[in-house]
Scaffold this active site. Structure first.
Site, PDB file in Angstrom:
ATOM      1  N   GLU A  21      -4.725   3.743   6.034  1.00  8.54           N
ATOM      2  CA  GLU A  21      -4.491   3.476   4.612  1.00  8.54           C
ATOM      3  C   GLU A  21      -5.051   4.649   3.811  1.00  8.54           C
ATOM      4  OE1 GLU A  21      -5.312   2.031   0.989  1.00  8.54           O
ATOM      5  OE2 GLU A  21      -6.424   0.432   1.975  1.00  8.54           O
TER       6      GLU A  21
ATOM      7  N   SER B 259     -10.772  -0.275   2.967  1.00  3.23           N
ATOM      8  CA  SER B 259     -10.033  -0.503   4.223  1.00  3.23           C
ATOM      9  C   SER B 259      -9.521   0.843   4.742  1.00  3.23           C
ATOM     10  CB  SER B 259      -8.822  -1.397   3.986  1.00  3.23           C
ATOM     11  OG  SER B 259      -9.220  -2.657   3.523  1.00  3.23           O
TER      12      SER B 259
ATOM     13  N   ARG C 187       0.821  -1.226   0.000  1.00  2.77           N
ATOM     14  CA  ARG C 187       0.000   0.000   0.000  1.00  2.77           C
ATOM     15  C   ARG C 187       0.850   1.269   0.000  1.00  2.77           C
ATOM     16  NH1 ARG C 187      -3.205  -3.456  -0.768  1.00  2.77           N
ATOM     17  NH2 ARG C 187      -5.411  -3.470  -0.196  1.00  2.77           N
TER      18      ARG C 187
HETATM   19  N1  EPU Z   1     -11.095 -10.783   9.702  1.00  9.80           N
HETATM   20  C1  EPU Z   1     -11.648 -10.747  10.963  1.00  9.80           C
HETATM   21  N2  EPU Z   1     -12.910 -10.259  11.117  1.00  9.80           N
HETATM   22  C2  EPU Z   1     -13.623  -9.816  10.065  1.00  9.80           C
HETATM   23  C3  EPU Z   1     -13.068  -9.838   8.780  1.00  9.80           C
HETATM   24  C4  EPU Z   1     -11.786 -10.326   8.623  1.00  9.80           C
HETATM   25  O1  EPU Z   1     -11.039 -11.134  11.941  1.00  9.80           O
HETATM   26  O2  EPU Z   1     -14.752  -9.374  10.276  1.00  9.80           O
HETATM   27  C5  EPU Z   1      -9.707 -11.266   9.542  1.00  9.80           C
HETATM   28  C6  EPU Z   1      -9.618 -12.725   9.275  1.00  9.80           C
HETATM   29  O3  EPU Z   1      -8.505 -13.215   9.980  1.00  9.80           O
HETATM   30  C7  EPU Z   1      -9.354 -12.792   7.803  1.00  9.80           C
HETATM   31  C8  EPU Z   1      -8.487 -11.580   7.627  1.00  9.80           C
HETATM   32  O4  EPU Z   1      -9.081 -10.602   8.476  1.00  9.80           O
HETATM   33  O5  EPU Z   1      -8.724 -13.981   7.458  1.00  9.80           O
HETATM   34  C9  EPU Z   1      -8.387 -11.046   6.237  1.00  9.80           C
HETATM   35  O6  EPU Z   1      -9.644 -10.557   5.805  1.00  9.80           O
HETATM   36  P1  EPU Z   1      -9.838 -10.116   4.280  1.00  9.80           P
HETATM   37  O7  EPU Z   1      -9.544 -11.234   3.366  1.00  9.80           O
HETATM   38  O8  EPU Z   1     -11.162  -9.447   4.130  1.00  9.80           O
HETATM   39  O9  EPU Z   1      -8.682  -9.049   4.063  1.00  9.80           O
HETATM   40  P2  EPU Z   1      -8.345  -7.709   4.844  1.00  9.80           P
HETATM   41  O10 EPU Z   1      -7.009  -7.831   5.430  1.00  9.80           O
HETATM   42  O11 EPU Z   1      -9.444  -7.299   5.718  1.00  9.80           O
HETATM   43  C10 EPU Z   1      -7.204  -6.793   2.668  1.00  9.80           C
HETATM   44  C11 EPU Z   1      -7.114  -5.497   1.938  1.00  9.80           C
HETATM   45  C12 EPU Z   1      -8.374  -5.269   1.124  1.00  9.80           C
HETATM   46  C13 EPU Z   1      -8.522  -6.429   0.135  1.00  9.80           C
HETATM   47  C14 EPU Z   1      -8.599  -7.741   0.935  1.00  9.80           C
HETATM   48  C15 EPU Z   1      -8.656  -8.954   0.044  1.00  9.80           C
HETATM   49  C16 EPU Z   1      -5.700  -4.059   3.280  1.00  9.80           C
HETATM   50  C17 EPU Z   1      -5.638  -2.872   4.188  1.00  9.80           C
HETATM   51  N3  EPU Z   1      -6.925  -4.410   2.876  1.00  9.80           N
HETATM   52  O12 EPU Z   1      -8.291  -6.689   3.580  1.00  9.80           O
HETATM   53  O13 EPU Z   1      -8.230  -4.058   0.393  1.00  9.80           O
HETATM   54  O14 EPU Z   1      -9.680  -6.286  -0.660  1.00  9.80           O
HETATM   55  O15 EPU Z   1      -7.408  -7.851   1.746  1.00  9.80           O
HETATM   56  O16 EPU Z   1      -7.389  -9.219  -0.454  1.00  9.80           O
HETATM   57  O17 EPU Z   1      -4.672  -4.625   2.946  1.00  9.80           O
HETATM   58  C18 EPU Z   1      -8.599  -1.719   0.490  1.00  9.80           C
HETATM   59  O18 EPU Z   1      -7.397  -1.569   0.475  1.00  9.80           O
HETATM   60  O19 EPU Z   1      -9.379  -0.732   0.546  1.00  9.80           O
HETATM   61  C19 EPU Z   1      -9.175  -3.065   0.500  1.00  9.80           C
HETATM   62  C20 EPU Z   1     -10.489  -3.280   0.602  1.00  9.80           C
END
Ligand code: EPU
Length: 347
Positions: free
Chosen positions: A343, A247, A175
């Site tokens: 972010e 995010s 990012r």
């Molecule tokens: N999780 C929780 N609770 C929740 C949701 C998620 O504990 O309610 C934890 C779980 O451990 C899960 C992990 O978060 O395994 C990852 O969740 P997710 O796959 O949704 O990914 P994220 O880390 O929340 C990141 C990016 C997103 C991107 C997704 C999918 C960042 C800051 N965000 O989110 O990007 O779409 O991965 O790859 O890196 C953005 O940058 O605006 C964005 C949406």
């Protein structure tokens, strides 16, 4: 400095004291002193040669989907609306596609998928513009835009010169890039050349994507795009229905010692090793553990399905949103001794 003739403001597409409400996906109701739309390289040169060039602060705004305005902007906003997509070269395995900064990101991804060009399909359905994609090195479902970028062309707003950045010169990181750090608001990106593959080696190892794809008869570009869109629609609110900027925080990176010490107090803490060897923690998990999932204070809240997304239920001011997110940051710091970095760009 290039010699740029003085350009009268009347020759430019300028709006003065204008609302940003429709131009930021958090739907914060603020004004900017100037909003200048630049639709080609000449418009940018005209801006540099005009009296508006002296006005500070100045910022570049793409689709407004990664920004939080905490008050009126007393300066110049430059909005690139440069259009155009062209194939510049092709060989047996790949194509080079040069795309202008003002193209809509997801329309461009769809176009690539329809043409059978592989590389961006995991980044489907992300709001914003093509020009913004390298700035924060957008990423999702195991891919980052840096994996497909060959060069970034930009104009230096101080000198008027065009610069072409190689992938390495963009200094991409999670990012982050040179355009978000050292050269923030100095370079206005005009075009990006993507190297996309004609032979398909899909990246489907992200667990959630893999699971979704198992519901399809085969794995192909179109199905990957569909699967990503399905997951995103399930987990992330549509800005038209619930204002947000994706995010809000980055997932924190820690080293092995940091992880070991966290594991002693929180053995169940999830962590992910990314493709570059960093250890990433889940900001969503940390926030949820601090009791912030689906919480609402007045007009601001965390999204019920994904606490990393902060939503404006309507009428929230930027400072109200900021205050809410600072409460989350304090909780996570108190509980885990981790500082969550934003972010989203806070202005
Ligand atoms: N999780 C929780 N609770 C929740 C949701 C998620 O504990 O309610 C934890 C779980 O451990 C899960 C992990 O978060 O395994 C990852 O969740 P997710 O796959 O949704 O990914 P994220 O880390 O929340 C990141 C990016 C997103 C991107 C997704 C999918 C960042 C800051 N965000 O989110 O990007 O779409 O991965 O790859 O890196 C953005 O940058 O605006 C964005 C949406």
């Amino acid at each position: 400095m290039l010699f740029l003739p003085h350009v009268p403001v009347q020759m430019m597409n300028v709006r003065e004291n204008t609302s940003l409400l429709a131009l930021n996906t958090f739907r914060v109701d603020v004004n900017t002193r100037y909003h200048i739309e630049v639709s080609d390289v000449q418009d940018i040169r005209n801006f540099i040669g005009s009296e508006l060039h002296a006005i500070q602060p100045r910022m570049i705004l793409g689709g407004g989907s990664n920004v939080l305005f905490t008050g009126d902007y007393n300066g110049c906003i430059l909005h690139p609306s440069i259009k155009g997509i062209e194939k510049t070269s092709e060989d047996k395995g790949s194509v080079m596609i040069r795309t202008a900064a003002g193209e809509n990101w997801d329309d461009f991804v769809r176009y690539c998928v329809e043409n059978g060009w592989c590389g961006l399909e995991n980044l489907s359905n992300i709001p914003g513009t093509v020009g913004a994609s390298p700035v924060q090195n957008i990423g999702a479902y195991g891919s980052e835009v840096r994996d497909s970028i060959e060069t970034v062309e930009a104009i230096d707003l101080e000198t008027g010169r065009t610069r072409v950045f190689s992938n390495r010169q963009c200094r991409f990181a999670y990012r982050n890039s040179i355009f978000k750090s050292e050269l923030k608001n100095r370079m206005i990106i005009t075009h990006i050349t993507f190297r996309l593959k004609k032979d398909h080696n899909f990246n489907t190892s992200y667990r959630e994507l893999n699971k979704e794809l198992s519901l399809y008869p085969e794995t192909n570009l179109g199905n990957i795009r569909d699967a990503v869109i399905t997951i995103r629609k399930r987990k992330l609110p549509e800005v038209e229905a619930l204002a947000n900027a994706g995010s809000f925080f980055k997932n924190p990176l820690v080293d092995q010692t940091g992880l070991d010490s966290l594991k002693r107090s929180h053995p169940e803490i999830p962590f992910f090793k990314d493709a570059y060897g960093s250890i990433k923690l889940s900001a969503a998990w940390l926030i949820e553990r601090c009791g912030w999932k689906d919480r609402r204070i007045r007009n601001v809240g965390t999204y019920k399905l994904q606490p990393l997304v902060i939503v404006n239920y309507g009428g929230a001011s930027g400072s109200e949103i900021l205050e809410f997110t600072q409460k989350i940051q304090r909780s996570v710091q108190d509980h885990f001794d981790i500082v969550l970095e934003t972010e989203v760009n806070i202005i």
